[in-house]
Design an enzyme around this catalytic site. Structure first.
Site, mmCIF file in Angstrom:
data_model
loop_
_atom_site.group_PDB
_atom_site.id
_atom_site.type_symbol
_atom_site.label_atom_id
_atom_site.label_comp_id
_atom_site.label_asym_id
_atom_site.label_seq_id
_atom_site.Cartn_x
_atom_site.Cartn_y
_atom_site.Cartn_z
ATOM 1 N N LYS A 200 -20.600 42.420 63.918
ATOM 2 C CA LYS A 200 -21.300 42.052 65.151
ATOM 3 C C LYS A 200 -22.806 42.350 65.031
ATOM 4 O O LYS A 200 -23.259 42.849 64.010
ATOM 5 C CB LYS A 200 -20.691 42.822 66.339
ATOM 6 C CG LYS A 200 -19.179 42.580 66.517
ATOM 7 C CD LYS A 200 -18.877 41.140 66.829
ATOM 8 C CE LYS A 200 -17.483 40.886 67.386
ATOM 9 N NZ LYS A 200 -16.356 41.311 66.560
HETATM 10 C C1 LIG Z 1 -14.097 38.014 71.071
HETATM 11 C C2 LIG Z 1 -13.704 39.396 70.663
HETATM 12 N N1 LIG Z 1 -13.153 40.210 71.589
HETATM 13 C C3 LIG Z 1 -12.791 41.461 71.287
HETATM 14 C C4 LIG Z 1 -12.955 41.973 70.010
HETATM 15 C C5 LIG Z 1 -12.497 43.355 69.712
HETATM 16 O O1 LIG Z 1 -13.528 44.195 69.316
HETATM 17 P P1 LIG Z 1 -13.263 45.450 68.369
HETATM 18 O O2 LIG Z 1 -13.018 44.934 66.984
HETATM 19 O O3 LIG Z 1 -14.532 46.245 68.475
HETATM 20 O O4 LIG Z 1 -12.092 46.192 68.922
HETATM 21 C C6 LIG Z 1 -13.532 41.156 69.028
HETATM 22 C C7 LIG Z 1 -13.740 41.603 67.697
HETATM 23 O O5 LIG Z 1 -13.574 42.022 66.809
HETATM 24 C C8 LIG Z 1 -13.898 39.835 69.355
HETATM 25 O O6 LIG Z 1 -14.423 39.026 68.423
#
Ligand SMILES: Cc1ncc(COP(=O)(O)O)c(C=O)c1O
Length: 399
Positions: A200
């Protein structure tokens, strides 16, 4: 080694690149390393002053009134839903074109994710489809700014208001994006959810946050739920006692991660500018390939954060399917990827009403999607390799 430059690597030719180019990669500077080592030398490792400092900086950057940092974007989604009072028997309307966490977090709280189809041009949740999916059990609409392109938030806000629903945006792809002339996070949604996973815009190792554009009890509830449900007021009193009156979790962000995130946030503008420049290069250089449909230009008042650069293969112009193009590009050492299989097509979702054909626009798009490498440390030469490899592969498979 083969001397024919047009022979595909997958057919024994020389790959366009000698070294693998991933689709995304974090960038860590000496300044980031210094910020983390300062924490390691200090008195706090877990949540402490750096978490608070990061929360203030994040809120200021996205134009939010307040922020609660947590251990991941998934934890942020879980606690946003819990804080909003979403629970068993409730429904959450969302897009199928997202990482599974957006929908899985609804299952965590016992609610049912209901998938509404996407808009053909933007690949974001279609406000009309979202409204058609609303039932008396619906509690929230959860759009996702897919690939960093902001959703039609004005139209979604209008649906939420007409139906008395919360609007919770999954902004994990969209840090730094602009919608209707305002930063995503400052405008239409009641709550915004962020991820600081390494691919990200801000890489914290792991990390996430919930922000709100106005002072909100919901963010206060997230703070409490991330720390076992412990009542903050009782904790800050001088005595030993603390009170737990609801079930919480350990979703705390550590100061180590928060210091890295804060240091990276300081470079967000630079990161966004680099992503925009590379996306612009792709837009210009790939326009000559009739076998590709490129991302639509930004709408008026909107700016994509370009988390991903996603093209759509025009399969009717090709003699093979996406799988063959994907394999051929990977053999050229171009780390293409696919985001995403519509969430309800995962076997888990068969138990929750998932069936092929549920969202036809998303399913057709899915067959064509291809994510090209895009990350701030990429060079123009790397991007030129992607263009060259695509040219080579498309020439070979063109009808
Ligand atoms: C659209 C979206 N929502 C939620 C997440 C969840 O984030 P995390 O990996 O930090 O738990 C991600 C990513 O990895 C994502 O791309």
């Amino acid at each position: 080694m083969d001397s024919d430059p047009d022979r595909l690597a997958i057919e024994g030719g020389r790959p366009v690149r000698a070294a693998w180019l991933p689709y995304g990669r974090h960038q860590v500077t000496e300044q980031d390393i210094a910020a983390v080592t300062a924490v390691l030398r200090g008195p706090w490792l877990t949540s402490g002053p750096h978490v608070e400092e990061f929360e203030r900086a994040l809120a200021a950057r996205v134009g939010a009134a307040e922020a609660a940092a947590v251990s991941s974007g998934t934890a942020a989604l879980h606690l946003a839903y819990l804080a909003a009072g979403i629970g068993p028997g409730d429904e959450v309307v969302t897009t199928p074109l997202t990482f599974a966490a957006t929908a899985n977090a609804a299952l965590y709280v016992g609610a049912r994710p209901v998938f509404a189809d996407i808009d053909e041009r933007t690949l974001n949740l279609d406000p009309a489809a979202a409204e058609a999916a609303v039932t008396p059990r619906t509690r929230a609409i959860v759009p996702v700014h897919y690939s960093g392109r902001p959703c039609a938030m004005g139209a979604l806000r209008a649906v939420a208001d007409r139906r008395g629903l919360l609007l919770i945006e999954d902004a994990c792809h969209a840090l730094g994006a602009v919608s209707d002339g305002r930063p995503v996070g400052s405008g239409s949604a009641d709550l915004s959810v962020w991820s600081f996973h390494p691919v990200k815009h801000v890489a914290a190792g792991e990390g996430g946050a919930v922000t709100a554009p106005a002072r909100s009890d919901l963010v206060e509830a997230v703070r409490r739920l991330r720390n076992h449900g412990i009542d903050l007021d009782s904790r800050s009193r001088a005595g030993w006692a603390y009170r737990i009156d609801r079930l919480g979790y350990n979703y705390r962000l550590a100061d180590i991660n928060a210091a890295l995130a804060a240091s990276q946030l300081g470079r967000l503008s630079e990161n966004l500018a680099r992503r925009r420049a590379l996306a612009g290069l792709y837009q210009r250089e790939l326009a000559r390939f009739a076998e590709l449909r490129l991302p639509a230009a930004d709408d008026a008042g909107a700016l994509s954060a370009w988390h991903l650069y996603v093209v759509r293969l025009q399969l009717e112009r090709l003699s093979v399917g996406r799988a063959e193009v994907f394999a051929a590009l990977r053999a050229e050492n171009i780390g293409v990827n696919v985001h995403y299989l519509p969430v309800y097509r995962h076997p888990l979702y068969e138990r929750f009403g998932g069936r092929p054909g549920l969202c036809p626009v998303a399913e057709r798009a899915y067959e064509e999607l291809l994510t090209l490498p895009l990350f701030p440390a990429m060079t123009e030469a790397d991007a030129a390799d992607v263009v060259a490899a695509l040219g080579k592969v498309l020439r070979r498979y063109r009808k």
